[in-house]
Design an enzyme around this catalytic site. Structure first.
Site, PDB file in Angstrom:
ATOM      1  CB  SER A 143      -0.770  -0.165   1.268  1.00 12.63           C
ATOM      2  OG  SER A 143      -1.455   1.104   1.215  1.00 12.63           O
ATOM      3  CE1 TYR A 155      -3.030  -1.948   5.094  1.00 10.30           C
ATOM      4  CE2 TYR A 155      -2.722   0.036   4.950  1.00 10.30           C
ATOM      5  CZ  TYR A 155      -3.078  -1.215   4.270  1.00 10.30           C
ATOM      6  OH  TYR A 155      -3.275  -1.536   2.833  1.00 10.30           O
ATOM      7  CE  LYS A 159      -0.921  -3.924   3.351  1.00  8.03           C
ATOM      8  NZ  LYS A 159      -0.982  -5.233   2.542  1.00  8.03           N
TER       9      LYS A 159
END
Length: 252
Positions: A143, A155, A159
């Site tokens: 992402s 998150y 990533k």
């Protein structure tokens, strides 16, 4: 453009909806035999039929890969069916609605499990046969959040770790003909997605976001990401080993 992957076999993890589904369909159009793993059996059945069914070599397995034993069980099912995997697309991921920057260790581990650990576990089993055959492609769906200093901390951090893993593992297996890459999509809108819901519920907020945060001032369409992913699955990606590619419409 001839991608040179007709007759290859692919595994799309998290492939029954949204971007994963679009990637699977695009691979099938290139003549790839596609296996899809996701949680919802009805979605898998629908997708396999849309790709042309088992008669054309497509297949699916309904399985939640989060439990500790699940990836190993998946490998056993693949091996018992004598399925060769030439291409892997890892499309599992999400914030799990964990947005507290001081979230618990348990919450950190759940984000890690979904966005990183499952892919690494599957790669452990599926990449060595590619090395033996001297050909393979592995694409991780990361992402743009990995590069931006906003969003859910857990998150974004996981990533970013996935990108580092891609770079290092890609260099490790490069001489064996296996190309490992990572794609960092920006904001995508499709039916039922987060941004689709937000566009309907908070249109003014979304308009401001597009104007201030994305240079192209619109969301990505699914095929604008899936086409690049499939290119990275192809012979044309032979010099992309370890590459981490943003496809984000100029996000900042």
């Amino acid at each position: 453009m001839h991608l040179g992957i007709e007759g290859k076999s692919a595994l799309v993890v998290g492939g029954s909806q949204g971007l994963g589904r679009e990637i699977a369909l695009t691979l099938a159009k290139e003549g790839v035999q596609v296996g899809v793993v996701a949680r919802t059996e009805a979605d898998i059945i629908s997708l396999v039929a849309e790709m042309g069914g088992e008669a054309k070599g497509h297949w699916g397995i309904a399985k939640d890969l989060v439990p500790d034993s699940a990836p190993t069980q998946l490998i056993e099912e693949i091996q018992s069916g004598n399925k060769q995997i030439d291409i892997i697309v890892h499309n599992l991921g999400g914030t799990l609605a964990i947005r507290d920057p001081f979230c618990t260790v348990t919450e950190w581990r759940s984000v890690w499990r979904l966005n990183f650990e499952i892919a690494a576990e599957l790669n452990r089993y599926l990449i060595p046969p590619m090395q033996q055959r001297r050909w393979g492609r592995v694409v991780h769906i990361s992402s743009i959040a990995a590069n931006l200093s906003r969003g859910a901390v857990a998150y974004c951090a996981v990533k970013a770790a996935l990108n580092a893993y891609t770079r290092n593992l890609g260099c490790t297996v490069a001489s064996d003909g296996v190309v490992i890459t990572s794609v960092m999509p920006g904001a995508i809108r499709h039916e039922g997605s987060h941004w689709d819901k937000m566009s309907q519920e908070k249109p003014e907020m979304v308009a401001t976001y597009l104007d201030r945060r994305i240079a192209i001032k619109r969301f990505a369409q699914l095929d604008e990401i899936s086409d690049w992913v499939v290119l990275l699955c192809s012979e044309k990606a032979s010099f992309c080993t370890g590459s981490v590619m943003p496809i984000d419409g100029g996000s900042w």
